[in-house]
Design a protein around this motif. Structure first.
Motif, PDB file in Angstrom:
ATOM      1  N   ALA A 199       1.289  -0.834  -0.264  1.00  0.00           N
ATOM      2  CA  ALA A 199      -0.429   0.097  -0.384  1.00  0.00           C
ATOM      3  C   ALA A 199       0.980   1.311   0.434  1.00  0.00           C
ATOM      4  O   ALA A 199       0.462   2.354  -0.552  1.00  0.00           O
ATOM      5  N   HIS A 200       1.943   1.089   0.703  1.00  0.00           N
ATOM      6  CA  HIS A 200       2.927   2.804   1.183  1.00  0.00           C
ATOM      7  C   HIS A 200       3.220   2.723  -0.078  1.00  0.00           C
ATOM      8  O   HIS A 200       4.034   4.023  -0.882  1.00  0.00           O
ATOM      9  N   LYS A 201       3.161   2.655  -1.582  1.00  0.00           N
ATOM     10  CA  LYS A 201       4.047   2.576  -2.640  1.00  0.00           C
ATOM     11  C   LYS A 201       2.895   3.224  -3.615  1.00  0.00           C
ATOM     12  O   LYS A 201       3.230   4.265  -4.212  1.00  0.00           O
ATOM     13  N   VAL A 239      -7.008  -3.994  10.538  1.00  0.00           N
ATOM     14  CA  VAL A 239      -7.876  -3.636  10.004  1.00  0.00           C
ATOM     15  C   VAL A 239      -7.634  -2.098   9.466  1.00  0.00           C
ATOM     16  O   VAL A 239      -8.230  -1.108   7.928  1.00  0.00           O
ATOM     17  N   PRO A 240      -7.248  -0.781   9.990  1.00  0.00           N
ATOM     18  CA  PRO A 240      -7.271   0.172   9.859  1.00  0.00           C
ATOM     19  C   PRO A 240      -7.079   0.513   8.312  1.00  0.00           C
ATOM     20  O   PRO A 240      -6.931   0.798   7.811  1.00  0.00           O
ATOM     21  N   GLY A 241      -5.290  -0.446   8.633  1.00  0.00           N
ATOM     22  CA  GLY A 241      -4.106  -0.465   7.684  1.00  0.00           C
ATOM     23  C   GLY A 241      -4.911  -0.499   6.398  1.00  0.00           C
ATOM     24  O   GLY A 241      -4.645  -0.717   5.292  1.00  0.00           O
ATOM     25  N   ILE A 242      -5.638  -1.687   6.123  1.00  0.00           N
ATOM     26  CA  ILE A 242      -6.447  -2.929   5.418  1.00  0.00           C
ATOM     27  C   ILE A 242      -7.924  -2.064   4.775  1.00  0.00           C
ATOM     28  O   ILE A 242      -7.195  -1.756   3.772  1.00  0.00           O
ATOM     29  N   ALA A 243      -7.983  -1.432   5.606  1.00  0.00           N
ATOM     30  CA  ALA A 243      -8.910  -0.268   4.825  1.00  0.00           C
ATOM     31  C   ALA A 243      -8.790   1.191   4.092  1.00  0.00           C
ATOM     32  O   ALA A 243      -8.789   1.023   3.242  1.00  0.00           O
ATOM     33  N   GLY A 244      -7.047   1.143   4.339  1.00  0.00           N
ATOM     34  CA  GLY A 244      -6.398   2.177   4.050  1.00  0.00           C
ATOM     35  C   GLY A 244      -6.203   1.642   2.323  1.00  0.00           C
ATOM     36  O   GLY A 244      -6.501   2.448   1.888  1.00  0.00           O
ATOM     37  N   LEU A 245      -5.245   0.628   2.657  1.00  0.00           N
ATOM     38  CA  LEU A 245      -5.038  -0.128   1.231  1.00  0.00           C
ATOM     39  C   LEU A 245      -6.409   0.173  -0.047  1.00  0.00           C
ATOM     40  O   LEU A 245      -6.327   0.113  -0.864  1.00  0.00           O
TER      41      LEU A 245
END
Length: 383
Positions: A199-201, A239-245
């Motif tokens: 995601a961070h890319k 969960v927060p990271g996956i929602a952001g992804l």
């Protein structure tokens, strides 16, 4: 110092404000464990399934084929070690210019008795599909060739390699960490069985990624525990990271075509300004078949690490190649694999543009780079 000019987007990108907003409720309100059956758990699980659908739409797969991981490194390891240990064969094919997450996973398999073929690349950094086909044996379990190189930005002929693997009945994995969210990806069209992204890319959060695994591809899990992600990646999901992804993937699907055109235009202007005004400068990688924002250039007589530090003093953030190995002070192995001499490989920097890059950044960078290179060369008697 004036505002920093950030030209290291290949290492990491800023999180889109829309993505931050989407993540916040899962830190503060919907904080349940997605494996729980109560309403708080169901809300968290819904976020996972929404993200799964958003990522699936980005790469054209089924939502159930999306496995959430901690990022590109874990996804690469799961693809390579997971496919190898599933027992189809004892031979792996990859290239000499893969990310260390792929290369070191292959090295680990060699210690377990697997045979690994490391294919060469041409002067532009491309793998030949014919070389892939020639290397396949009855024991080949997996072919892993990245979609786009992180150091020089060269795009690989993924569709052609995928077609070769499909004809030969061999699993094909591509590390698409640099390409995902910037250029179109279609796992069905390109016969891709396994695909890694992070995601961070592409303006999502750090610490979350996915492995796409085609439904009929056998994989052995690396992490054992509660059986999350269909048993292939145990552990409570981020969960927060996956929602952001998920939202980052959705935004990329809508905006990447326009953004790729804008960034590519800026990259070409920067390349023209640098190559046209600085003697002894050389573009590395393919001149056309490259990522929209990646620019890798060597400057004769100017050590890349030193040049990066001098540019940083002027508020310009660049790198010498892979952020994962920049502290090693070794010549970039990717550049050496293309046939570049070691001295010139050591004189390279990577400038990677992104959403925050503006025409003003391009002009200032070109002017500053020219002045800094000239200053360093004046201090170098050999030059």
């Amino acid at each position: 110092m004036d505002e920093l000019i950030y030209l290291d987007n290949a290492a990491s990108t800023p999180v889109d404000p829309r993505v931050v907003t989407a993540m916040l409720p899962y830190f503060t309100w919907h904080y349940g464990n997605p494996s729980a059956i109560h309403p708080m758990g169901r809300r968290a699980d819904e976020a996972l399934e929404t993200a799964r659908e958003q990522v699936a739409a980005l790469i054209n797969c089924q939502p159930e084929e999306v496995i959430f991981t901690s990022g590109g490194t874990e996804s690469d390891n799961l693809a390579i070690s997971g496919a190898a240990m599933a027992g189809r064969g004892r031979h792996i094919i990859t290239s000499e210019i893969e990310h260390h997450a792929v290369l070191l996973a292959c090295h680990a398999l060699e210690k377990k008795g697997f045979e690994v073929t490391y294919l060469p690349v041409d002067s532009f950094g491309q793998v030949s599909p014919k070389d892939v086909e020639a290397a396949i044996t009855p024991q080949t379990a997996l072919v892993s060739i990245m979609a786009a190189n992180n150091v020089i930005g060269t795009l690989q002929p993924v569709a052609e390699i995928g077609a070769v693997c499909r004809r030969q009945g061999v699993i094909f994995h591509t590390d698409a960490v640099q390409m995902a969210g910037h250029l179109p990806l279609d796992v069905k069209r390109d016969n891709i069985d396994l695909l890694s992204l992070s995601a961070h890319k592409f303006n999502g959060p750090k610490g979350v990624g996915i492995l796409y695994a085609k439904g009929d591809v056998p994989l052995a899990p690396l992490i054992l525990g509660g059986g999350q992600e269909s048993g292939l990646r145990s552990g409570t999901e981020n969960v927060p990271g996956i929602a952001g992804l998920g939202l980052a993937a959705g935004i990329a699907a809508l905006e990447m075509q326009e953004e790729a055109g804008r960034v590519s235009s800026l990259r070409k202007k920067l390349a023209e300004a640098i190559l046209g005004s600085i003697p002894g400068s050389r573009l590395n990688g393919h001149p056309q078949k490259r990522l929209p924002g990646n620019l890798n250039i060597s400057f004769e007589g100017v050590e890349g690490e030193y040049l990066s530090k001098e540019l940083a003093k002027q508020g310009i953030c660049v790198s010498t190649g892979s952020a994962c190995s920049s502290a090693s002070h070794e010549a970039p192995y990717v550049l050496l694999a293309t046939g570049l001499e070691r001295d010139l490989a050591n004189c390279s920097i990577r400038l990677s543009l992104g959403k925050m890059t503006t025409p003003e950044h391009i002009q200032k960078t070109a002017d500053t780079l020219s002045a800094v290179v000239s200053q360093i060369r004046r201090q170098t008697p050999v030059w």
